[in-house]
Scaffold this motif. Structure first.
Motif, PDB file in Angstrom:
ATOM      1  N   ILE A 233       0.854  -1.184   0.000  1.00 44.62           N
ATOM      2  CA  ILE A 233       0.000   0.000   0.000  1.00 44.62           C
ATOM      3  C   ILE A 233       0.891   1.236   0.000  1.00 44.62           C
ATOM      4  O   ILE A 233       1.901   1.279   0.715  1.00 44.62           O
ATOM      5  CB  ILE A 233      -0.917   0.051   1.246  1.00 44.62           C
ATOM      6  N   VAL A 234       0.517   2.211  -0.790  1.00 40.54           N
ATOM      7  CA  VAL A 234       1.112   3.537  -0.695  1.00 40.54           C
ATOM      8  C   VAL A 234       0.069   4.449  -0.064  1.00 40.54           C
ATOM      9  O   VAL A 234      -1.028   4.619  -0.607  1.00 40.54           O
ATOM     10  CB  VAL A 234       1.538   4.078  -2.067  1.00 40.54           C
ATOM     11  N   LEU A 235       0.409   4.984   1.106  1.00 44.25           N
ATOM     12  CA  LEU A 235      -0.446   5.965   1.753  1.00 44.25           C
ATOM     13  C   LEU A 235      -0.050   7.344   1.247  1.00 44.25           C
ATOM     14  O   LEU A 235       1.093   7.772   1.427  1.00 44.25           O
ATOM     15  CB  LEU A 235      -0.266   5.928   3.272  1.00 44.25           C
ATOM     16  N   GLU A 236      -0.963   8.028   0.586  1.00 48.50           N
ATOM     17  CA  GLU A 236      -0.676   9.397   0.192  1.00 48.50           C
ATOM     18  C   GLU A 236      -1.031  10.289   1.375  1.00 48.50           C
ATOM     19  O   GLU A 236      -2.162  10.719   1.548  1.00 48.50           O
ATOM     20  CB  GLU A 236      -1.473   9.793  -1.048  1.00 48.50           C
ATOM     21  N   GLY A 237      -0.020  10.520   2.222  1.00 45.41           N
ATOM     22  CA  GLY A 237      -0.214  11.317   3.414  1.00 45.41           C
ATOM     23  C   GLY A 237      -0.265  12.793   3.095  1.00 45.41           C
ATOM     24  O   GLY A 237      -0.214  13.215   1.943  1.00 45.41           O
ATOM     25  N   VAL A 238      -0.357  13.603   4.141  1.00 44.41           N
ATOM     26  CA  VAL A 238      -0.379  15.057   3.967  1.00 44.41           C
ATOM     27  C   VAL A 238       0.857  15.655   4.630  1.00 44.41           C
ATOM     28  O   VAL A 238       1.475  15.041   5.503  1.00 44.41           O
ATOM     29  CB  VAL A 238      -1.664  15.672   4.569  1.00 44.41           C
ATOM     30  N   GLY A 239       1.228  16.850   4.189  1.00 47.49           N
ATOM     31  CA  GLY A 239       2.363  17.534   4.806  1.00 47.49           C
ATOM     32  C   GLY A 239       3.613  16.685   4.812  1.00 47.49           C
ATOM     33  O   GLY A 239       4.048  16.170   3.786  1.00 47.49           O
ATOM     34  N   ARG A 240       4.195  16.509   5.985  1.00 47.23           N
ATOM     35  CA  ARG A 240       5.423  15.742   6.140  1.00 47.23           C
ATOM     36  C   ARG A 240       5.217  14.233   6.123  1.00 47.23           C
ATOM     37  O   ARG A 240       6.150  13.469   6.335  1.00 47.23           O
ATOM     38  CB  ARG A 240       6.113  16.135   7.451  1.00 47.23           C
ATOM     39  N   GLY A 241       3.960  13.814   5.863  1.00 50.86           N
ATOM     40  CA  GLY A 241       3.676  12.384   5.766  1.00 50.86           C
ATOM     41  C   GLY A 241       2.750  11.884   6.854  1.00 50.86           C
ATOM     42  O   GLY A 241       2.933  10.777   7.371  1.00 50.86           O
ATOM     43  N   GLN A 242       1.743  12.688   7.183  1.00 44.70           N
ATOM     44  CA  GLN A 242       0.823  12.329   8.260  1.00 44.70           C
ATOM     45  C   GLN A 242      -0.419  11.606   7.722  1.00 44.70           C
ATOM     46  O   GLN A 242      -0.870  11.874   6.597  1.00 44.70           O
ATOM     47  CB  GLN A 242       0.372  13.583   9.015  1.00 44.70           C
TER      48      GLN A 242
END
Length: 322
Positions: A233-242
């Motif tokens: 899985i690739v989590l497309e996080g926000v900001g610095r990876g949250q």
């Protein structure tokens, strides 16, 4: 002496024809029909391989690997100066990076397409294809890896991204810029990637899914991926990876079952970094075993994770720092 270029066609808008109601039939033209209209100089010889005639969203990992094998077959001919692949633009960046990661040859490999069909007023078909052929014959692009040529610009496959649905300036590399230009048939390169990595596929390319993180997101899609035995899985996080805190239990469950998870950022520039300490932060995810995806966008991270899973028994997180 003539320069020889292998032109491998796979379909897309660049090879489309207009049908009823003004709609386009993607991939209807052959490579021979396209090449004949490029008005190339006599010292360039084109060998056309009509490989696929598909819209690019019909090209999955299996077809990407089929394209890779066709390229490697052409590269067995030492007289070939370079390769040009025509491709639909919607998934062009994904195929380009897959090929970049899996083909180990110093000769130029160029991917191109078009935003307009061959019969549209102001079409970019012939300029993009002609420019790509000139790039494929130029030794200045040796050892650079796969490049994308679009609208007179040369982009690294690692960072190129489709940024406009229809405009002729359809591709960019935010934060990194293009490698060079083609102006009046002259190729000029201003920068080159420092690192070019390749990996040898030893297993079938697995399923890897992209799941977006957003305010209030739950672990529903992560749970579904786990139940379907997705390998990554690739989590497309926000900001610095949250990620949202309500996703964390599902992330942990997937990790416990042996799934590889990479977190990226949805920001156009910047990289994932463990800057914060709270539930769902990049630091928290890293401590749980999630791989930090550096400055990869989610599509490129998916391609890389899939290639790594097909190339190694286990993945070293350091691979994502390249």
């Amino acid at each position: 002496m003539k320069k020889k270029v292998s032109l491998i066609t796979t379909g897309g808008t660049i090879a489309s024809k207009t049908i009823e109601n003004g709609l386009l039939s993607s991939g209807a033209l052959t490579g021979d029909e396209l090449a004949a209209l490029c008005q190339l100089p006599d010292d360039i010889e084109i060998r056309v391989i009509n490989l696929l005639q598909l819209p690019s969203m019909h090209i999955d990992f299996g077809k990407m690997d089929y394209i890779r094998k066709a390229i490697e077959k052409e590269l067995l001919d030492e007289t070939v100066s370079g390769i040009v692949v025509t491709h639909g633009t919607d998934s062009l960046e994904e195929t380009a990076y897959f090929l970049d990661l899996t083909i180990n040859d110093p000769r130029p490999i160029v991917i191109t397409g078009s935003q307009r069909s061959p019969h549209d007023v102001g079409t970019d078909v012939y300029s993009n294809l002609r420019n790509s052929i000139f790039v494929a014959t130029d030794t200045i692009l040796s050892d650079v890896g796969v490049v994308v040529v679009f609208n007179e610009r040369i982009y690294s496959a690692r960072y190129v991204k489709k940024v406009h649905a229809s405009n002729l300036q359809g591709f960019e590399s935010f934060g990194y810029g293009y490698l060079g230009i083609i102006d009046n048939d002259v190729v000029s390169v201003y920068q080159k990637p420092i690192i070019h990595e390749t990996h040898q596929l030893i297993k079938e390319i697995p399923r890897v899914e992209i799941i977006k993180c957003y305010s209030g997101a739950t672990g529903m899609f992560i749970d579904a991926a786990t139940q379907h035995q997705v390998e990554g899985i690739v989590l497309e996080g926000v900001g610095r990876g949250q990620a949202a805190p309500s996703m964390v239990d599902s992330i942990q469950n997937a990790l416990n079952k042996g799934m590889k998870i990479v977190v990226t950022t949805s920001a156009e520039e910047g990289k994932v970094y463990p800057a914060y300490s709270y539930l769902g932060s990049a630091h928290d995810l890293l401590e749980r075993g999630v791989i930090l995806g550096e400055d990869y966008d989610s599509k490129k991270a998916r391609i890389k994770l899939a290639v790594l899973l097909a190339s190694y028994e286990d993945i070293d997180p350091e691979y994502f720092k390249k």
